[in-house]
Scaffold this motif. Structure first.
Motif, short mmCIF file in Angstrom:
data_model
loop_
_atom_site.label_atom_id
_atom_site.label_comp_id
_atom_site.label_asym_id
_atom_site.label_seq_id
_atom_site.Cartn_x
_atom_site.Cartn_y
_atom_site.Cartn_z
N GLY A 177 6.11 6.53 5.72
CA GLY A 177 6.05 7.60 6.70
C GLY A 177 5.80 8.98 6.15
N ILE A 178 5.46 9.10 4.86
CA ILE A 178 5.25 10.42 4.24
C ILE A 178 3.80 10.51 3.78
CG2 ILE A 178 5.97 12.03 2.45
CD1 ILE A 178 8.68 10.71 2.44
N PRO A 179 2.97 11.27 4.45
CA PRO A 179 1.55 11.38 4.07
C PRO A 179 1.39 11.94 2.65
CG PRO A 179 1.94 12.32 6.25
CD PRO A 179 3.28 12.05 5.66
N ALA A 180 0.35 11.49 1.97
CA ALA A 180 -0.05 11.99 0.65
C ALA A 180 1.03 11.79 -0.42
CB ALA A 180 -0.43 13.47 0.73
N VAL B 207 3.55 16.96 -1.30
CA VAL B 207 4.13 16.51 -0.04
C VAL B 207 4.59 17.68 0.83
CG1 VAL B 207 6.05 15.21 0.97
CG2 VAL B 207 4.79 14.27 -0.99
N TYR B 208 5.11 18.72 0.21
CA TYR B 208 5.63 19.86 0.98
C TYR B 208 4.80 21.13 0.83
CZ TYR B 208 9.72 16.80 1.13
OH TYR B 208 10.55 15.73 1.31
N GLY B 209 4.14 21.28 -0.32
CA GLY B 209 3.41 22.51 -0.56
C GLY B 209 2.12 22.62 0.23
N ASN C 120 13.86 7.69 0.07
CA ASN C 120 12.59 7.76 -0.66
C ASN C 120 12.86 7.56 -2.15
OD1 ASN C 120 13.44 10.31 -1.74
ND2 ASN C 120 12.61 11.35 0.06
N SER C 121 11.80 7.56 -2.92
CA SER C 121 11.93 7.26 -4.34
C SER C 121 12.66 8.37 -5.10
CB SER C 121 10.54 7.05 -4.95
OG SER C 121 9.69 8.15 -4.65
N LEU C 122 12.51 9.61 -4.66
CA LEU C 122 13.23 10.71 -5.31
C LEU C 122 14.73 10.48 -5.23
CD1 LEU C 122 11.55 14.15 -4.41
CD2 LEU C 122 12.10 13.28 -6.69
N GLU C 123 15.23 10.18 -4.05
CA GLU C 123 16.66 9.95 -3.87
C GLU C 123 17.11 8.69 -4.61
OE1 GLU C 123 17.77 10.01 0.23
OE2 GLU C 123 16.74 11.90 0.64
#
Length: 732
Positions: free
Chosen positions: A414-417, A467-469, A500-503
């Motif tokens: 669900g997270i583009p790019a 993802v955020y920038g 997500n993978s970061l967490e």
């Protein structure tokens, strides 16, 4: 006597005002100074000196709105601090008596007890008498938190005078970064910021006192005050007192330029720091108020504090222009020409914009994705022997397996790019090679853990801008940061379900690393990770504003974005309790660490210049920051960065060889503690050698790899390529 340079025009954009209680403060402080023994018979001042310096005028300009008794007390504080400076100069700097200076300074903290009712020693000279009197008159009006912060800034102001004395003894001029850091402590402006809280009745709420916006307000205020003072006091300090701690001399030595050119550069840096103060006030305070849910009175206190710092800047400038203590006979006109005097410095706005517009325009008009060609490398001077762990091959395999299990090599649901890495990229990045150099004596398990921390940190650093920038999702980034903090519970319980993978990666690393630690170690590790992830938000805000950071803010924030606090926390894990925490917090150890970290971050910026400027459209790179500040080209900026790297490496070696032994003696450290710190120096040497080796051998920054990794991005925005600069030094 002729002046050594013409003072530059000064950036002043708010009016200086004069407190109506000036004469009351003059009369009071004259009697107070005599009562404390600071005048006739002191061997330092007489009444004519005090009248000529006119510290009451300084305080009336810098604190225009306080009442008469408050202004008198504030003036007494400034008389005391200037008397201390001259007293210490006469007794210890002129005689170069470091041992006597240390004994003198060691007694002073006893006159600042946290309990206002506690007894203090019997004063033996005017500085002790003055401090005891002032502390007793001031602290009952302020909170315990303010007392602790003000006592710390006072101790810094006093104790770091030994640093100045040591540099005089060695005939050594500091490098620019070292100078800015140490000048904040010895120059007293952070101490003055504490006085502003008292005088303005605007104590900063404890909840936000340590936040980035308040830290930047304090530090930019301090830097601007000190740089202005350096311009006005150059002649007295360099030609009369033999000082080496002056920003004009520092830049004159570092840039190899004339005194006039160095003075102009100090003026530009002063302007840059004042503009950073304004930027922080206008863009960072309101979000801070909302984040901490501050009440109306707390918000008003912070704003009154910021206004108090502004008043100090304007008033301090007016006083420097008038005081007999400084070089001001041939002062250049300010950037706001026209009528002079209180209330008139808001005129001449067109001239202000014309004089400072070039810096402002350059900061916001960098063209992204310029074709700059392959990054030009330098003759990197890392004089430490590289050693690699024998467990490297196993760590390479295990790190890829771990990254796949954490989900880093696939898109996030669900997270583009979010599909930023794959196995090919990860093998080319080769983070275990870096860990093997940083920790050559690690066990296989320790090397796996170190490799995976490096992998996770770099993954997050790559993830946030994409993802955020790109979509400017600053709120989403903030939520991600907060969720990552939740993945590091100090009691190791209540871990959230990773989304997500970061967490997932952080939660796994946290349990494996923090599990064997004590409570203090876990807190330090958690804080270190939080500092790094929060700094990624700062980068996103600059990216959204399309703003190239100003130099000092960049250097200091780059340490955080690079994860240096995390690296240092992990290095200290094996030290146990051999080294007291106050030693790690000492200026000497922080200076050692910052010098090493700055060399590594600048090295990274040199290697990553093409990747960041041409392919990623970044604004966070030291070479670009220098280009923007000086208005120069890539080769010139690279040469300045090279000089700064050499200065930081020289400082690292200087601290290790000369300042650490003094710290050992001054603190009376045990043999075990000395051995632990000596081992820490060796770990930092391994760290520097390992980082250079990794940059030279990994495939993260090579042009042919960049073309492959970024082939899906749009073409550069320029219509034609910019010819690459001529090589600087040898390209390995």
């Amino acid at each position: 006597m002729s002046q050594p340079f013409t003072l530059p025009a000064f950036y002043m954009n708010h009016p200086a005002r004069l407190n109506p209680h000036l004469e009351e403060a003059r009369a009071h402080t004259r009697e107070w100074a005599r009562e404390m023994g600071m005048l006739e018979g002191s061997g330092v001042w007489d009444q004519a000196d005090l009248d000529a310096h006119d510290y009451a005028l300084l305080c009336a300009y810098t604190h225009p709105d306080c009442d008469g008794p408050t202004l008198s007390l504030v003036t007494d504080w400034y008389v005391w601090v200037f008397f201390f400076d001259d007293h210490f100069l006469e007794l210890f700097k002129r005689t170069q008596d470091r041992e006597g200076g240390k004994d003198y300074l060691d007694r002073l903290p006893a006159f600042m007890p946290m309990d206002p009712d506690a007894a203090v020693p019997e004063p033996t000279h005017p500085v002790e008498a003055g401090l005891a009197d002032l502390w007793a008159r001031t602290v009952p009006h302020m909170s315990a938190d303010w007392r602790a912060r003000f006592a710390e800034s006072t101790r810094n102001l006093l104790n770091e005078s030994l640093w100045e004395l040591s540099n005089i003894n060695e005939g050594r001029v500091a490098n620019p970064v070292e100078y800015i850091e140490m000048r904040r402590k010895v120059g007293g402006a952070p101490w003055s910021a504490g006085i502003v809280e008292y005088a303005a009745g605007a104590e900063v709420p404890e909840a936000v006192a340590g936040s980035r916006p308040l830290r930047v307000l304090r530090d930019t205020f301090a830097d601007a005050v000190h740089l202005r003072n350096d311009l006005f006091s150059y002649q007295r300090e360099i030609e009369d007192e033999g000082e080496l701690s002056n920003g004009v001399l520092v830049l004159e030595t570092f840039l190899g330029c004339s005194t006039q050119e160095a003075a102009d550069a100090v003026g530009d840096l002063l302007t840059s720091r004042m503009r950073q103060f304004e930027h922080t006030t206008l863009t960072e305070l309101a979000p801070l108020f909302a984040e901490y849910a501050l009440g109306p009175q707390e918000c008003a206190a912070v704003l009154a504090y910021a206004k108090g710092l502004q008043d100090w800047q304007s008033g301090g400038h007016e006083w420097h222009m008038r005081s007999s203590r400084y070089m001001n006979k041939e002062a250049a006109p300010s950037l706001l020409p026209g009528p002079t005097g209180p209330g008139t410095s808001g005129l001449g706005i067109k001239e202000l914009i014309a004089a400072t517009g070039a810096q402002i325009v350059r900061s916001h008009t960098h063209v992204p994705h310029q074709q700059v060609g392959p990054s030009q490398l330098l003759d990197f001077d890392v004089p430490f022997t590289l050693r690699l762990s024998p467990h490297l091959d196993g760590a390479r395999t295990n790190t890829v397996v771990w990254s796949r299990e954490m989900g880093m090599l696939a898109p996030q649901p669900g997270i583009p790019a979010s599909d930023i890495w794959d196995e090919r990229k990860l093998y080319g990045y080769d983070f275990p090679l870096c860990a093997a150099g940083l920790h050559p004596d690690a066990t296989p398990e320790e090397l796996d853990l170190a490799s995976q921390w490096l992998t996770w940190g770099t993954y997050g650093d790559d993830y946030f801008p994409v993802v955020y920038g790109r979509p400017r999702d600053l709120l989403g980034a903030k939520v991600c940061h907060e969720r990552m903090l939740a993945c590091m519970p100090l009691d190791l319980t209540g871990l959230p379900v990773p989304v997500n993978s970061l967490e997932r990666g952080l939660a796994d690393l946290w349990v494996r690393t923090a599990g064997p630690m004590n409570a203090d170690g876990r807190t330090q590790l958690r804080d270190a990770v939080a500092v790094m992830t929060e700094s990624w938000l700062w980068e996103l805000h600059n990216q959204a504003a399309h703003r190239v950071p100003e130099p000092v803010d960049y250097i200091e924030m780059r340490r955080r974005t690079f994860g240096s606090d995390l690296t240092i926390a992990l290095c200290r894990v094996g030290h146990g309790r051999a080294v007291p925490d106050e030693i790690y917090r000492s200026g000497t150890v922080r200076s050692l660490e910052n010098a090493a970290v700055d060399y590594a971050t600048l090295l990274n910026d040199v290697f990553s210049y093409q990747k960041e400027i041409e392919y990623e459209g970044e604004v966070h790179n030291a070479v670009l920051v220098v280009q923007t500040f000086f208005g120069c080209d890539y080769p010139k900026a690279l040469g300045i960065v090279d000089d700064l790297m050499r200065g930081r490496m020289s400082q690292f070696q200087h601290v290790a060889r000369h300042e650490l032994p003094l710290l050992y003696e001054d603190a009376g450290l045990t043999a075990e503690a000395r051995a632990a710190l000596d081992g820490y120096v060796k770990e930092l040497e391994n760290w520097l050698a390992g980082i250079l080796n990794w940059h030279l051998k990994c495939r993260r920054y090579r042009q042919e790899v960049l073309e492959q990794n970024f082939r899906f991005l749009p073409a550069p925005l320029l219509p034609a390529p910019v010819p690459p600069p001529a090589p600087v030094g040898a390209a390995p």
